[in-house]
Design a protein around this motif. Structure first.
Motif, PDB file in Angstrom:
ATOM      1  N   ASN A 286      47.971 -33.334  32.900  1.00 32.74           N
ATOM      2  CA  ASN A 286      47.848 -33.674  31.493  1.00 32.74           C
ATOM      3  C   ASN A 286      46.383 -33.940  31.170  1.00 32.74           C
ATOM      4  OD1 ASN A 286      48.015 -34.649  28.923  1.00 32.74           O
ATOM      5  ND2 ASN A 286      49.610 -36.141  29.355  1.00 32.74           N
TER       6      ASN A 286
ATOM      7  N   ALA B 122      45.291 -34.553  28.078  1.00 31.01           N
ATOM      8  CA  ALA B 122      45.220 -35.213  26.778  1.00 31.01           C
ATOM      9  C   ALA B 122      44.215 -36.366  26.837  1.00 31.01           C
ATOM     10  CB  ALA B 122      46.590 -35.735  26.372  1.00 31.01           C
TER      11      ALA B 122
ATOM     12  N   GLU C 267      45.605 -39.754  22.579  1.00 26.72           N
ATOM     13  CA  GLU C 267      46.862 -39.005  22.547  1.00 26.72           C
ATOM     14  C   GLU C 267      47.836 -39.506  23.604  1.00 26.72           C
ATOM     15  OE1 GLU C 267      47.910 -36.957  20.151  1.00 26.72           O
ATOM     16  OE2 GLU C 267      46.010 -37.451  19.188  1.00 26.72           O
ATOM     17  N   GLN C 268      47.337 -39.849  24.783  1.00 28.39           N
ATOM     18  CA  GLN C 268      48.202 -40.409  25.828  1.00 28.39           C
ATOM     19  C   GLN C 268      48.833 -41.714  25.356  1.00 28.39           C
ATOM     20  OE1 GLN C 268      45.690 -40.719  29.283  1.00 28.39           O
ATOM     21  NE2 GLN C 268      45.950 -38.563  29.817  1.00 28.39           N
TER      22      GLN C 268
ATOM     23  N   HIS D 269      51.482 -40.951  22.627  1.00 30.15           N
ATOM     24  CA  HIS D 269      52.708 -40.388  23.207  1.00 30.15           C
ATOM     25  C   HIS D 269      53.498 -41.465  23.949  1.00 30.15           C
ATOM     26  CE1 HIS D 269      52.098 -36.262  22.069  1.00 30.15           C
ATOM     27  NE2 HIS D 269      50.879 -36.253  22.603  1.00 30.15           N
ATOM     28  N   ALA D 270      52.802 -42.335  24.665  1.00 30.12           N
ATOM     29  CA  ALA D 270      53.475 -43.423  25.383  1.00 30.12           C
ATOM     30  C   ALA D 270      54.134 -44.385  24.393  1.00 30.12           C
ATOM     31  CB  ALA D 270      52.489 -44.165  26.276  1.00 30.12           C
TER      32      ALA D 270
END
Length: 118
Positions: free
Chosen positions: A2, A4, A8-9, A12-13
């Motif tokens: 990944n 990202a 962004e991580q 998304h989390a």
């Protein structure tokens, strides 16, 4: 792998944690998922303005969704600890910090980590 970026991580989390909690309480319908997406979009802008706040995104998205649900559907998530009295929602703690938890403010106990409701 990944690739990202950290923002962004984190987003998304945060989305995954809130959706897990919503699904655990059987309220993850399409309208509610749209509220999650709106909260993530808002927090993306917020973190772009204040990059140091990236570690706070999960708790803030949870609070945003909780506020949006209160306006449209009612209290969420209801506290499973208190049996007596009016049903009340749990709080996200810390209000602005990493590693958010769902807490019963009345009893002063941690009920679950963010994403860990059952």
């Amino acid at each position: 792998m990944n690739d990202a970026n950290p923002l962004e991580q984190a987003l998304h989390a945060a989305r995954a944690l809130v959706l897990a909690d919503l699904a655990a309480r059987d309220v993850a319908d399409a309208g509610v998922v749209s509220l999650v997406e709106d909260a993530v979009t808002h927090r993306r802008w917020w973190v772009e303005q204040w990059p140091e706040g990236v570690e706070y995104v999960a708790g803030l998205v949870a609070q945003d969704v909780q506020d949006a649900l209160l306006e449209r559907y009612g209290r969420w998530p209801l506290c499973p600890v208190c049996d007596a009295g009016d049903p009340h929602a749990m709080d996200v703690e810390p209000e602005l910090g990493p590693d958010p938890h769902w807490v019963c403010g009345k009893a002063g106990v941690i009920v679950a980590r963010g994403g860990g409701l059952t």
